[in-house]
Structures are given as C-alpha cells and as structure tokens.
Design a protein around this motif. Sequence first.
Motif, short mmCIF file in Angstrom:
data_model
loop_
_atom_site.label_atom_id
_atom_site.label_comp_id
_atom_site.label_asym_id
_atom_site.label_seq_id
_atom_site.Cartn_x
_atom_site.Cartn_y
_atom_site.Cartn_z
N VAL A 28 0.87 -1.16 0.00
CA VAL A 28 0.00 0.00 0.00
C VAL A 28 0.92 1.22 0.00
CG1 VAL A 28 -1.84 1.21 1.23
CG2 VAL A 28 -1.72 -1.28 1.33
N TYR A 29 0.72 2.11 -0.94
CA TYR A 29 1.64 3.22 -1.13
C TYR A 29 1.30 4.41 -0.23
CZ TYR A 29 3.13 0.26 -4.86
OH TYR A 29 3.59 -0.81 -5.55
N VAL A 30 1.61 4.26 1.05
CA VAL A 30 1.48 5.32 2.05
C VAL A 30 2.69 5.23 2.98
CG1 VAL A 30 -1.04 5.37 2.00
CG2 VAL A 30 0.10 3.90 3.64
N SER A 31 2.87 6.26 3.81
CA SER A 31 3.96 6.20 4.79
C SER A 31 3.62 5.18 5.86
CB SER A 31 4.16 7.57 5.44
OG SER A 31 3.04 7.89 6.25
N HIS A 32 4.60 4.83 6.67
CA HIS A 32 4.37 3.85 7.74
C HIS A 32 3.27 4.33 8.68
CE1 HIS A 32 5.70 0.29 9.91
NE2 HIS A 32 5.53 0.98 11.02
N THR A 33 3.35 5.57 9.13
CA THR A 33 2.31 6.13 10.00
C THR A 33 0.99 6.25 9.26
OG1 THR A 33 3.98 7.36 11.22
CG2 THR A 33 1.72 8.11 11.47
N GLY A 34 1.06 6.55 7.97
CA GLY A 34 -0.15 6.69 7.15
C GLY A 34 -0.96 5.42 7.05
N LEU A 35 -0.35 4.27 7.31
CA LEU A 35 -1.10 3.00 7.27
C LEU A 35 -2.28 3.03 8.24
CD1 LEU A 35 1.81 0.42 7.10
CD2 LEU A 35 0.06 0.81 5.35
N ALA A 83 -5.72 0.46 3.27
CA ALA A 83 -5.12 -0.53 4.17
C ALA A 83 -6.19 -1.18 5.05
CB ALA A 83 -4.04 0.11 5.03
N ALA A 84 -7.14 -0.38 5.54
CA ALA A 84 -8.21 -0.91 6.38
C ALA A 84 -9.10 -1.86 5.60
CB ALA A 84 -9.04 0.24 6.95
N THR A 85 -9.44 -1.49 4.38
CA THR A 85 -10.27 -2.35 3.53
C THR A 85 -9.57 -3.67 3.25
OG1 THR A 85 -11.35 -0.45 2.51
CG2 THR A 85 -11.39 -2.52 1.26
N LEU A 86 -8.29 -3.59 2.91
CA LEU A 86 -7.53 -4.81 2.62
C LEU A 86 -7.39 -5.70 3.84
CD1 LEU A 86 -4.85 -3.24 0.30
CD2 LEU A 86 -6.54 -4.96 -0.36
N ALA A 87 -7.13 -5.11 5.00
CA ALA A 87 -7.01 -5.90 6.23
C ALA A 87 -8.33 -6.60 6.55
CB ALA A 87 -6.58 -5.01 7.39
N ALA A 88 -9.43 -5.87 6.45
CA ALA A 88 -10.74 -6.47 6.74
C ALA A 88 -11.05 -7.58 5.74
CB ALA A 88 -11.82 -5.39 6.69
N ARG A 89 -10.76 -7.34 4.46
CA ARG A 89 -11.00 -8.35 3.43
C ARG A 89 -10.18 -9.61 3.70
NH1 ARG A 89 -9.88 -6.10 -2.24
NH2 ARG A 89 -11.70 -4.88 -1.71
N PHE A 90 -8.92 -9.41 4.08
CA PHE A 90 -8.06 -10.57 4.35
C PHE A 90 -8.55 -11.34 5.58
CE2 PHE A 90 -4.46 -12.99 5.81
CZ PHE A 90 -3.96 -13.49 4.63
N LEU A 91 -8.97 -10.63 6.61
CA LEU A 91 -9.46 -11.31 7.82
C LEU A 91 -10.75 -12.07 7.55
CD1 LEU A 91 -8.69 -8.57 10.47
CD2 LEU A 91 -7.52 -10.78 10.18
N GLY A 149 -13.80 -9.41 -9.11
CA GLY A 149 -14.53 -8.29 -9.68
C GLY A 149 -14.20 -6.93 -9.07
N ALA A 150 -13.41 -6.91 -8.01
CA ALA A 150 -13.08 -5.64 -7.36
C ALA A 150 -11.80 -5.06 -7.94
CB ALA A 150 -12.92 -5.84 -5.85
N GLU A 151 -11.77 -3.74 -8.08
CA GLU A 151 -10.54 -3.09 -8.50
C GLU A 151 -9.60 -3.03 -7.31
OE1 GLU A 151 -10.65 0.51 -10.72
OE2 GLU A 151 -12.64 0.04 -11.50
N THR A 152 -8.33 -3.27 -7.54
CA THR A 152 -7.35 -3.25 -6.48
C THR A 152 -6.32 -2.17 -6.76
OG1 THR A 152 -7.67 -5.61 -6.25
CG2 THR A 152 -5.78 -4.69 -5.13
N PRO A 153 -6.37 -1.03 -6.04
CA PRO A 153 -5.46 0.08 -6.32
C PRO A 153 -4.08 -0.08 -5.70
CG PRO A 153 -6.88 0.65 -4.52
CD PRO A 153 -7.28 -0.73 -4.98
N ILE A 154 -3.66 -1.31 -5.49
CA ILE A 154 -2.38 -1.57 -4.86
C ILE A 154 -1.67 -2.69 -5.60
CG2 ILE A 154 -2.99 -0.81 -2.54
CD1 ILE A 154 -3.11 -4.21 -2.49
#
Length: 74
Positions: A32-39, A45-53, A62-67
Amino acid sequence: MGQLLGVFDGPNDGTVSVAETRWSGAAEHCEVYVSHTGLTFSATAATLAARFLRSGSFTQPGAETPIKLAARAQ
C-alpha cells in the motif's frame, strides 16, 4: 530496522523496507503506497485488512485493487 540504520535497499515507507514485510509462509503479500504512520489512516489498508481477515485473501473477484499484489511464489 531501516530507520535505525538509516539505509534502505529497495522500496520502503521510510521506516520499514518492503523486503522486511515479506514472510515465506504468507499466502499473499501486498504493498500500500502510504507512509508507515499513514497506514493507520489509510482507507485502502483498512479495507484490505478487513477483506483478508474475512476471506483469507487481499483480492476480491470483480473488485478493482489500487495496490500492488504479489502472490507467494510456488
């Protein structure tokens, strides 16, 4: 570790190198292209973490993935 040493080989977020985030037992890896604190403030990042969990995968059919996603090498 990179911040302590002040040197990065390759892509990094200013605190951790991308290489330091890889784990040989991981099913998937994403960047994910953000700073460490920006995560902590990143909707992506929140969407990806929730999706993975929920599903065990960063990708959703069918979802676009901007990463950048990288599947584990077989």
